[in-house]
Design a protein around this motif. Structure first.
Motif, PDB file in Angstrom:
ATOM      1  N   LEU A  28       0.855  -1.180   0.000  1.00 42.10           N
ATOM      2  CA  LEU A  28       0.000   0.000   0.000  1.00 42.10           C
ATOM      3  C   LEU A  28       0.893   1.233   0.000  1.00 42.10           C
ATOM      4  O   LEU A  28       1.430   1.640   1.027  1.00 42.10           O
ATOM      5  N   THR A  33      -2.846   3.291  -6.111  1.00 42.01           N
ATOM      6  CA  THR A  33      -1.727   2.427  -6.471  1.00 42.01           C
ATOM      7  C   THR A  33      -1.959   1.951  -7.902  1.00 42.01           C
ATOM      8  O   THR A  33      -2.735   1.024  -8.153  1.00 42.01           O
ATOM      9  N   ALA A  63      -9.512   3.584  -1.298  1.00 40.02           N
ATOM     10  CA  ALA A  63      -8.254   3.352  -2.009  1.00 40.02           C
ATOM     11  C   ALA A  63      -8.548   2.806  -3.396  1.00 40.02           C
ATOM     12  O   ALA A  63      -9.568   2.143  -3.627  1.00 40.02           O
ATOM     13  N   TRP A  86      -4.389  -4.764   3.347  1.00 34.65           N
ATOM     14  CA  TRP A  86      -4.236  -3.318   3.490  1.00 34.65           C
ATOM     15  C   TRP A  86      -4.966  -2.766   4.715  1.00 34.65           C
ATOM     16  O   TRP A  86      -4.688  -1.663   5.155  1.00 34.65           O
TER      17      TRP A  86
END
Length: 322
Positions: A28, A33, A63, A86
């Motif tokens: 992470l 990402t 995320a 994560w």
């Protein structure tokens, strides 16, 4: 003992190979990402700032992860593994959301933490995928699709309306290029495997119905609900309707054409007079409740009959393809 050891080694090798093929869980490194490198630098910066401000305001943690390929792993299982690794969301609140995209398989998923499942139900996540992200992905604009998807997620979490289907290209997001069929949310591999199972079974009974005198018309009527319902799992409601119409029309035509052949007429006479007939190398026998098929080989006495017959996520969310 040697065989047991050999099996154990084989199983271990297969497990190791499958583990190596499956996609690894990346570190992470930030709110976005982009391992698949499909998001522009400007869009990535904009999404990161927006998610940071939203998290500061609400503590909800969102995320984004893009990965080139899943390595044969299902996106649902992979998303749960990433979410767990994560630990998205606050401990005790489980208020995390993961948007994951795999362009290699053309699959995506919105994975929702326990604490947000009431605000972001599966239906809402699916609506965002279908009506917001997919239209942009179909045109190859991943940056726009992900940016719009993130904004839609935030909007729904803040009490906004669910995104509606767009007109034009957006309205085609759930349709295939063939016959404009509305298709269920499954990957191509899943459709092929499930389709082979379903159509293999009802297709076999259909062939038997076409080739068998007498009981064939009973099978024709008997199989109508099966052709109407089961194909929906593979090709959707519109596709199933087309397929049902084809079956209803094609079966009688095929049976009437085959009924003119000499071997079919002979089989019908044999069933009426002898109680059994040879059709395609199989022996068909008639009885009070129908017909049964068995091998026509004189050396075989077996027969078979046919009849109908941090934070955590618990997998909430929705998946999609484009």
């Amino acid at each position: 003992m040697k065989n047991t050891l050999r099996y154990a080694i084989t199983f271990a090798l297969l497990f190791a190979v499958s583990s190596a093929i499956a996609a690894d869980i990346p570190y992470l490194t930030g709110r976005v990402t982009d391992n698949a490198q499909i998001i522009s630098a400007e869009t990535q910066k904009s999404i990161t700032e927006r998610l940071k401000a939203y998290e500061t305001r609400t503590t909800n943690q969102i995320a984004v992860l893009t990965i080139p390929t899943l390595g044969g792993q299902g996106i649902e299982e992979y998303a749960v593994a990433v979410f767990k690794e994560w630990k998205l969301g606050q401990k005790g609140k489980d208020n995390g959301i993961l948007l994951i995209v795999s362009p290699g398989e053309r699959r995506m998923r919105i994975e929702v933490g326990y604490g947000l499942e009431g605000t972001m139900p599966d239906s809402a996540a699916g609506s965002i995928i279908r009506n917001v992200i997919t239209p942009s992905f179909k045109t190859g604009d991943y940056s726009e699709g992900i940016d719009a998807g993130v904004q839609a997620i935030i909007s729904v979490l803040e009490g906004g309306k669910l995104p509606e289907a767009e007109s034009g290209a957006g309205a085609e997001s759930r349709k295939s290029s063939v016959l404009n069929m509305e298709t269920p949310d499954m990957s191509l591999t899943e459709r092929i495997l499930i389709g082979a199972f379903i159509f293999g079974i009802i297709g076999l009974f259909t062939i038997i119905g076409v080739l068998t005198p007498g009981v064939g018309w009973f099978l024709y009527l008997f199989l109508i609900p099966f052709w109407a319902i089961f194909p929906i799992l593979v090709i959707g409601t519109t596709g199933a309707l087309y397929l049902l119409g084809t079956y209803v029309v094609a079966f009688p035509i095929a049976k009437l054409i085959i009924g003119r052949s000499d071997w079919y007429k002979k089989a019908g006479r044999d069933l009426s007079t002898k109680g059994r007939a040879s059709i395609g190398g199989f022996m068909v026998s008639s009885g009070g409740s129908g017909s049964s098929w068995s091998s026509d080989s004189s050396s075989s006495s077996s027969s078979s009959s046919f009849s109908g017959g941090g934070g955590s996520s618990g997998g909430g969310g929705s998946s999609g393809s484009w």
